[in-house]
Motif scaffolding. Structure first.
Motif, PDB file in Angstrom:
ATOM      1  N   VAL A  34       0.843  -1.194   0.000  1.00 54.17           N
ATOM      2  CA  VAL A  34       0.000   0.000   0.000  1.00 54.17           C
ATOM      3  C   VAL A  34       0.884   1.252   0.000  1.00 54.17           C
ATOM      4  CG1 VAL A  34      -1.765   1.273   1.280  1.00 54.17           C
ATOM      5  CG2 VAL A  34      -1.811  -1.226   1.236  1.00 54.17           C
ATOM      6  N   LEU A  35       2.011   1.172   0.703  1.00 55.25           N
ATOM      7  CA  LEU A  35       2.945   2.296   0.756  1.00 55.25           C
ATOM      8  C   LEU A  35       3.812   2.374  -0.490  1.00 55.25           C
ATOM      9  CD1 LEU A  35       4.122   1.751   4.431  1.00 55.25           C
ATOM     10  CD2 LEU A  35       2.250   3.185   3.630  1.00 55.25           C
ATOM     11  N   GLY A  36       3.691   1.360  -1.351  1.00 51.66           N
ATOM     12  CA  GLY A  36       4.501   1.342  -2.568  1.00 51.66           C
ATOM     13  C   GLY A  36       5.887   0.783  -2.352  1.00 51.66           C
ATOM     14  N   ILE A  37       6.061   0.107  -1.215  1.00 53.97           N
ATOM     15  CA  ILE A  37       7.371  -0.450  -0.892  1.00 53.97           C
ATOM     16  C   ILE A  37       7.232  -1.921  -0.490  1.00 53.97           C
ATOM     17  CG2 ILE A  37       9.461  -0.176   0.509  1.00 53.97           C
ATOM     18  CD1 ILE A  37       8.574   2.754   1.009  1.00 53.97           C
ATOM     19  N   LEU A  51       5.388   7.827   9.982  1.00 53.58           N
ATOM     20  CA  LEU A  51       5.403   6.947   8.827  1.00 53.58           C
ATOM     21  C   LEU A  51       5.940   7.692   7.606  1.00 53.58           C
ATOM     22  CD1 LEU A  51       4.648   4.072   8.186  1.00 53.58           C
ATOM     23  CD2 LEU A  51       2.354   4.869   7.563  1.00 53.58           C
ATOM     24  N   GLU A  52       5.551   8.971   7.485  1.00 51.71           N
ATOM     25  CA  GLU A  52       6.001   9.786   6.352  1.00 51.71           C
ATOM     26  C   GLU A  52       7.525   9.898   6.342  1.00 51.71           C
ATOM     27  OE1 GLU A  52       3.476  10.585   8.405  1.00 51.71           O
ATOM     28  OE2 GLU A  52       1.893  10.200   6.929  1.00 51.71           O
ATOM     29  N   ILE A  97      13.284   5.778   3.148  1.00 53.14           N
ATOM     30  CA  ILE A  97      13.441   4.597   2.286  1.00 53.14           C
ATOM     31  C   ILE A  97      13.615   5.021   0.821  1.00 53.14           C
ATOM     32  CG2 ILE A  97      12.316   2.501   1.435  1.00 53.14           C
ATOM     33  CD1 ILE A  97      10.977   2.280   4.231  1.00 53.14           C
ATOM     34  N   HIS A  98      12.922   6.097   0.430  1.00 52.43           N
ATOM     35  CA  HIS A  98      13.099   6.570  -0.942  1.00 52.43           C
ATOM     36  C   HIS A  98      14.477   7.194  -1.152  1.00 52.43           C
ATOM     37  CE1 HIS A  98       9.341   5.601  -2.974  1.00 52.43           C
ATOM     38  NE2 HIS A  98       8.792   5.701  -1.778  1.00 52.43           N
ATOM     39  N   GLU A  99      15.020   7.821  -0.112  1.00 49.94           N
ATOM     40  CA  GLU A  99      16.418   8.287  -0.176  1.00 49.94           C
ATOM     41  C   GLU A  99      17.358   7.091  -0.344  1.00 49.94           C
ATOM     42  OE1 GLU A  99      18.060  10.656   3.107  1.00 49.94           O
ATOM     43  OE2 GLU A  99      16.219  11.867   3.042  1.00 49.94           O
ATOM     44  N   ASP A 100      17.117   6.060   0.462  1.00 54.11           N
ATOM     45  CA  ASP A 100      17.932   4.843   0.374  1.00 54.11           C
ATOM     46  C   ASP A 100      17.884   4.274  -1.046  1.00 54.11           C
ATOM     47  OD1 ASP A 100      18.412   5.005   3.153  1.00 54.11           O
ATOM     48  OD2 ASP A 100      16.748   3.648   3.636  1.00 54.11           O
ATOM     49  N   ILE A 122      20.062   6.271  -3.369  1.00 51.68           N
ATOM     50  CA  ILE A 122      21.473   5.962  -3.111  1.00 51.68           C
ATOM     51  C   ILE A 122      21.840   4.632  -3.755  1.00 51.68           C
ATOM     52  CG2 ILE A 122      23.114   5.321  -1.293  1.00 51.68           C
ATOM     53  CD1 ILE A 122      21.588   7.412   0.512  1.00 51.68           C
ATOM     54  N   ALA A 123      20.977   3.623  -3.567  1.00 52.20           N
ATOM     55  CA  ALA A 123      21.232   2.296  -4.122  1.00 52.20           C
ATOM     56  C   ALA A 123      21.277   2.346  -5.650  1.00 52.20           C
ATOM     57  CB  ALA A 123      20.160   1.315  -3.657  1.00 52.20           C
ATOM     58  N   GLU A 124      20.309   3.022  -6.252  1.00 51.66           N
ATOM     59  CA  GLU A 124      20.247   3.066  -7.717  1.00 51.66           C
ATOM     60  C   GLU A 124      21.494   3.692  -8.305  1.00 51.66           C
ATOM     61  OE1 GLU A 124      16.517   4.692  -9.072  1.00 51.66           O
ATOM     62  OE2 GLU A 124      15.645   2.675  -8.962  1.00 51.66           O
ATOM     63  N   ARG A 125      21.971   4.770  -7.678  1.00 49.31           N
ATOM     64  CA  ARG A 125      23.177   5.445  -8.184  1.00 49.31           C
ATOM     65  C   ARG A 125      24.417   4.604  -7.933  1.00 49.31           C
ATOM     66  NH1 ARG A 125      21.707  10.525  -5.386  1.00 49.31           N
ATOM     67  NH2 ARG A 125      20.020  11.407  -6.636  1.00 49.31           N
TER      68      ARG A 125
END
Ligand code: ADP
Ligand code: MG
Length: 147
Positions: free
Chosen positions: A21-24, A111-112, A118-121, A124-127
């Protein structure tokens, strides 16, 4: 850089805490058989590559965390595969090569705040995974050994 480590097995059910639901969504793996490897690595957020049987190899960002519902000797293994799937893949064979560490496990005031972190993480992972030192593991035979 740390030595890569290797974890695999069928995707199991987690606690279904609404991560989808959170997209994660996180594809949980059983820690069984990995207690030595897990005790060598602190709880926190890691990144690497995920090979999903019969499908492909994807970037992943992963939480290794304590599971308070068990006896505190086992950690949960929860990779988020950075790819849009059209369906669940419970029971499918998932192999991980973990190549980097981002941060320790942390508490969040909301939660926000957790979701934002997590989106920052993820970024970082993608780069990081585009860097030659990490990109090279995309071809690790372990990822394809179950494809
Ligand atoms: P659970 O608590 O059972 O792990 P989640 O809400 O964390 O439930 O959802 C994880 C499940 O969603 C995975 O087991 C997998 O079948 C599916 N899934 C779909 N897309 C992804 C993705 N990009 N990364 C991880 N799991 C995904
Ligand atoms: Mg999960």
């Amino acid at each position: 850089p740390l030595e890569p480590w290797y974890i695999g097995g069928p995707v199991i059910k987690g606690f279904g805490r609404g991560s989808k639901v959170l997209g994660i969504p996180t594809a949980n793996l059983s820690p069984e058989g990995y207690s030595a490897i897990l005790s060598e690595h602190p709880a926190g957020v890691y990144f690497g590559w995920a090979g999903l049987s019969g499908r492909g190899v994807y970037k992943m960002v992963m939480s290794i965390g304590w599971n308070p519902f068990f006896n505190n000797t086992e950690k949960t293994i929860e990779p988020w595969l950075l790819h849009d799937f059209n369906e669940d893949f419970y029971g499918e064979e998932l192999h991980l090569v973990v190549v980097g560490y981002i941060r320790p496990e942390a508490n969040f005031s909301s939660l926000e705040a957790l979701i934002a972190k997590i989106h920052e993480d993820r970024k970082i992972a993608e780069r990081a995974l585009e860097l030659a030192q990490y990109l090279k593991y995309k071809d690790d035979p372990y990822l394809k050994s179950s494809l």
